[in-house]
Design an enzyme around this catalytic site. Structure first.
Site, PDB file in Angstrom:
ATOM      1  N   PRO A 119      22.707  -4.896  -6.184  1.00  0.00           N
ATOM      2  CA  PRO A 119      23.201  -3.528  -5.970  1.00  0.00           C
ATOM      3  C   PRO A 119      22.591  -2.533  -6.959  1.00  0.00           C
ATOM      4  CG  PRO A 119      25.005  -5.085  -5.794  1.00  0.00           C
ATOM      5  CD  PRO A 119      23.832  -5.860  -6.313  1.00  0.00           C
ATOM      6  N   TYR A 120      22.408  -2.968  -8.201  1.00  0.00           N
ATOM      7  CA  TYR A 120      21.790  -2.113  -9.216  1.00  0.00           C
ATOM      8  C   TYR A 120      20.342  -1.812  -8.848  1.00  0.00           C
ATOM      9  CZ  TYR A 120      19.688  -1.009 -13.786  1.00  0.00           C
ATOM     10  OH  TYR A 120      18.988  -0.430 -14.818  1.00  0.00           O
ATOM     11  N   MET A 121      19.615  -2.827  -8.416  1.00  0.00           N
ATOM     12  CA  MET A 121      18.217  -2.635  -8.037  1.00  0.00           C
ATOM     13  C   MET A 121      18.086  -1.724  -6.822  1.00  0.00           C
ATOM     14  SD  MET A 121      16.618  -4.209 -10.399  1.00  0.00           S
ATOM     15  CE  MET A 121      14.965  -4.009  -9.733  1.00  0.00           C
TER      16      MET A 121
END
Length: 205
Positions: A119-121
Site C-alpha cells: 500500500p505504501y509503494m
C-alpha cells in the site's frame, strides 16, 4: 528522520531560508527554540490551509510519511493525498520548485508486487505520477534502504539501480543539493550509497 537532517542542513545554509511545516505545536516549539521558523499544519487538511502556510516560499521539499505503525488508510491520506494536496498548494502560491522523497523503484510496479508494504509503494507510485503531471519543476528522489549511520558523502544515482542502502543523512544532502542543480529538474532517480560525490553524481545522471 530524513526531514530532520534536511532541517539541520538548511537551517545552517547561507543560500536558503527555511520554513518547516510540522504536525503539532510541540514540534513547532522545539524547532523555534533552535531558531528555525516552524508552522503547524495537517496534511489531512485542505489545500487552502496548506497553501496558507506555504505563502512566500519558492520551493517545497516533501518528506512527510504516515509512518510504519499506521494502516493503509493513513498511507492513502498522507503519502498519497497529502502529497498531492501539497503539490496543489505549491502551484497555488507559485512555489515552482518541488522535491519529493519517494521510495526505491516506486515507478516500477514489478519491483514491489509481492512487497509487505505494497500500500505504501502504491501511494508513492501514484503521488509521483501526479507530480510528473503538474507544471511544477519537480525532482523525485527514490532512496534505497535507509540507514542511521554517519554520512558517507558518496552516492550512486540512476533511473534504475539494484537494491542497496544509503544513510538518511546522505539522502538529505542529496535532496538539498538538488534544489539548484538544473540537471535534476523534472527528473526522477533511484539513490544509493556509491563512489561519487553527491554534486558530481547529480550532474552525471
Amino acid at each position: 528522520m530524513v526531514g530532520k537532517h534536511i532541517v539541520n542542513l538548511l537551517s545552517n545554509s547561507s543560500e536558503h531560508t527555511l520554513r518547516t511545516m510540522v504536525r503539532s505545536e510541540e514540534q513547532a516549539n522545539q524547532l523555534r527554540q533552535s531558531g528555525v521558523e516552524a508552522v503547524v499544519c495537517n496534511l489531512e487538511g485542505s489545500v487552502d490551509e496548506i497553501a496558507e502556510v506555504m505563502k512566500g516560499t519558492d520551493a517545497v521539499i516533501f518528506t512527510a510519511g504516515s509512518g510504519g505503525k499506521t494502516g493503509p488508510d493513513k498511507t492513502l491520506l498522507v503519502d498519497l493525498d497529502g502529497a498531492v494536496k501539497s503539490m496543489e498548494a505549491a502551484e497555488k502560491v507559485g512555489a515552482n520548485r518541488y522535491v519529493i522523497v519517494s521510495a526505491f523503484q516506486a515507478h516500477n510496479r514489478e519491483s514491489w508486487k509481492d512487497s509487505p508494504i505494497k500500500p505504501y509503494m502504491v501511494a508513492k507510485h501514484y503521488a509521483d505520477r501526479m507530480l510528473v503531471a503538474t507544471e511544477l519543476n519537480y525532482t523525485i528522489v527514490r532512496p534505497g534502504s535507509l540507514l542511521n549511520e554517519p554520512s558517507k558523502g558518496k552516492v550512486k544515482v540512476s533511473e534504475n539501480l539494484l537494491r542497496g542502502s544509503i544513510t538518511r543523512e546522505d539522502v538529505a544532502k542529496t535532496v538539498v543539493a538538488t534544489l539548484n542543480e538544473k540537471n535534476t529538474y523534472r527528473r526522477s532517480f533511484d539513490l544509493m550509497s556509491g563512489e561519487m560525490g553527491i554534486q558530481e553524481a547529480l550532474q552525471n545522471i
